[in-house]
Write an enzyme that holds these catalytic residues in place. Structure first.
Site, PDB file in Angstrom:
ATOM      1  N   ALA A  62       0.816  -1.212   0.000  1.00 31.91           N
ATOM      2  CA  ALA A  62       0.000   0.000   0.000  1.00 31.91           C
ATOM      3  C   ALA A  62       0.853   1.266   0.000  1.00 31.91           C
ATOM      4  O   ALA A  62       0.479   2.286  -0.595  1.00 31.91           O
ATOM      5  CB  ALA A  62      -0.934  -0.008   1.208  1.00 31.91           C
ATOM      6  N   LYS A 113       2.462 -16.315   2.502  1.00 33.59           N
ATOM      7  CA  LYS A 113       3.629 -15.465   2.275  1.00 33.59           C
ATOM      8  C   LYS A 113       3.900 -14.591   3.488  1.00 33.59           C
ATOM      9  O   LYS A 113       5.052 -14.198   3.727  1.00 33.59           O
ATOM     10  CB  LYS A 113       3.466 -14.630   1.001  1.00 33.59           C
ATOM     11  CG  LYS A 113       2.174 -13.836   0.880  1.00 33.59           C
ATOM     12  CD  LYS A 113       2.298 -12.413   1.352  1.00 33.59           C
ATOM     13  CE  LYS A 113       1.022 -11.638   1.097  1.00 33.59           C
ATOM     14  NZ  LYS A 113       1.073 -10.251   1.587  1.00 33.59           N
ATOM     15  N   ARG A 177       5.440  -5.484   7.051  1.00 37.67           N
ATOM     16  CA  ARG A 177       5.228  -5.531   8.503  1.00 37.67           C
ATOM     17  C   ARG A 177       5.613  -6.898   9.063  1.00 37.67           C
ATOM     18  O   ARG A 177       6.123  -7.007  10.179  1.00 37.67           O
ATOM     19  CB  ARG A 177       3.765  -5.224   8.823  1.00 37.67           C
ATOM     20  CG  ARG A 177       3.380  -3.771   8.639  1.00 37.67           C
ATOM     21  CD  ARG A 177       1.895  -3.579   8.697  1.00 37.67           C
ATOM     22  NE  ARG A 177       1.243  -4.142   7.524  1.00 37.67           N
ATOM     23  CZ  ARG A 177      -0.073  -4.117   7.311  1.00 37.67           C
ATOM     24  NH1 ARG A 177      -0.877  -3.581   8.204  1.00 37.67           N
ATOM     25  NH2 ARG A 177      -0.588  -4.632   6.214  1.00 37.67           N
ATOM     26  N   GLU A 203      -0.105  -9.790  10.121  1.00 37.53           N
ATOM     27  CA  GLU A 203      -1.072 -10.868   9.887  1.00 37.53           C
ATOM     28  C   GLU A 203      -0.451 -12.247  10.049  1.00 37.53           C
ATOM     29  O   GLU A 203      -1.110 -13.205  10.448  1.00 37.53           O
ATOM     30  CB  GLU A 203      -1.669 -10.742   8.477  1.00 37.53           C
ATOM     31  CG  GLU A 203      -2.800  -9.747   8.340  1.00 37.53           C
ATOM     32  CD  GLU A 203      -4.142 -10.311   8.767  1.00 37.53           C
ATOM     33  OE1 GLU A 203      -4.175 -11.314   9.511  1.00 37.53           O
ATOM     34  OE2 GLU A 203      -5.169  -9.758   8.357  1.00 37.53           O
TER      35      GLU A 203
END
Length: 250
Positions: A62, A113, A177, A203
């Site tokens: 993003a 991933k 992240r 995540e």
């Protein structure tokens, strides 16, 4: 929205609210309580037909979209006509789109991933260099292929951008992240302190446990995912676990 918070956030939504709607998810995670990817969760919980569910995947961060750097999106749905409509709406000067009918493969790959990116970060944190990272990622794409081919056996090119490309950008990018989270773990941070320090959701942390539990059913050989699980949830030393992992890779 991170997958771990999707279920409570939709509590006031009724199945009829989704009637005759096409739903696309950009979430790269698994609903923890149900051990379901988002597409399956929407299908089972809200009776949305599978052909009315789609997935938006990368390779795409993003941050680079915000900077209007050339980025690529994969729009996946069994209803490729609707996927093409969304792809056309998202296409612009700095976004190119590809359409796929592999909703399960692209969504599971997008989840996996993130787990691999944590492994990449852990290895970086304990001091492994680019040479080992190359071996790690080349083994990782094979691990992803084994899993998605077992869960949803259809013809797919695992070297395509929706699979390998998304893995590469997440495992190597400074914007990742999950890689950042893994690096902190590799340097000795506790899970809780790393989460607080980042002030963002990785995540892959939730996905690791979910995939580990799901794989109890399929028994796919997944040494990288298992190593990340051992570090995050069984508190095995990152340095020891990565050494054990390195002895399994080739």
């Amino acid at each position: 929205m991170p997958s771990a918070f999707l279920k409570p956030s939709l509590e006031k939504i009724k199945p009829e609210d989704f009637k005759n709607k096409m739903v696309f998810s950009a979430i790269k995670g698994i609903i923890p309580d149900d051990l379901l990817i988002v597409g399956d969760f929407l299908h089972q919980q809200y009776q949305i037909p599978i052909e009315n569910i789609g997935v938006i995947t990368g390779p795409c961060h993003a941050e680079e979209v915000a900077m209007e750097r050339l980025s690529y999106l994969t729009i996946a749905s069994q209803n490729t006509s609707n996927a093409q409509k969304l792809a056309s709406l998202l296409t612009c000067r700095y976004i190119k789109t590809t359409v796929s009918d592999d909703i399960y493969g692209t969504e599971y790959s997008a989840v996996l991933k993130n787990v691999i990116a944590i492994a990449s970060g852990i290895c970086h944190g304990v001091g492994y260099g680019d040479n080992f990272q190359a071996v790690l990622i080349s083994n990782a794409i094979q691990e992803i292929k084994r899993f998605v081919d077992t869960v949803h056996p259809v013809s797919r090119d695992i070297n395509g951008s929706a699979y390998l490309g998304d893995l590469l950008v997440t495992a190597y990018s400074s914007f990742s992240r999950n890689r950042m989270f893994g690096t902190m773990i590799g340097k000795g941070y506790s899970v809780k302190f790393a989460q607080l320090e980042m002030n963002m959701i990785a995540e892959g942390y939730y996905a690791t446990r979910c995939i580990y539990e799901i794989n109890k059913k399929y028994n796919v050989h997944m040494p990288i995912m298992s190593a990340v699980y051992h570090v995050l949830y069984e508190k095995i030393s990152p340095r020891i676990e990565m050494k054990l992992l390195s002895d399994q890779l080739s």
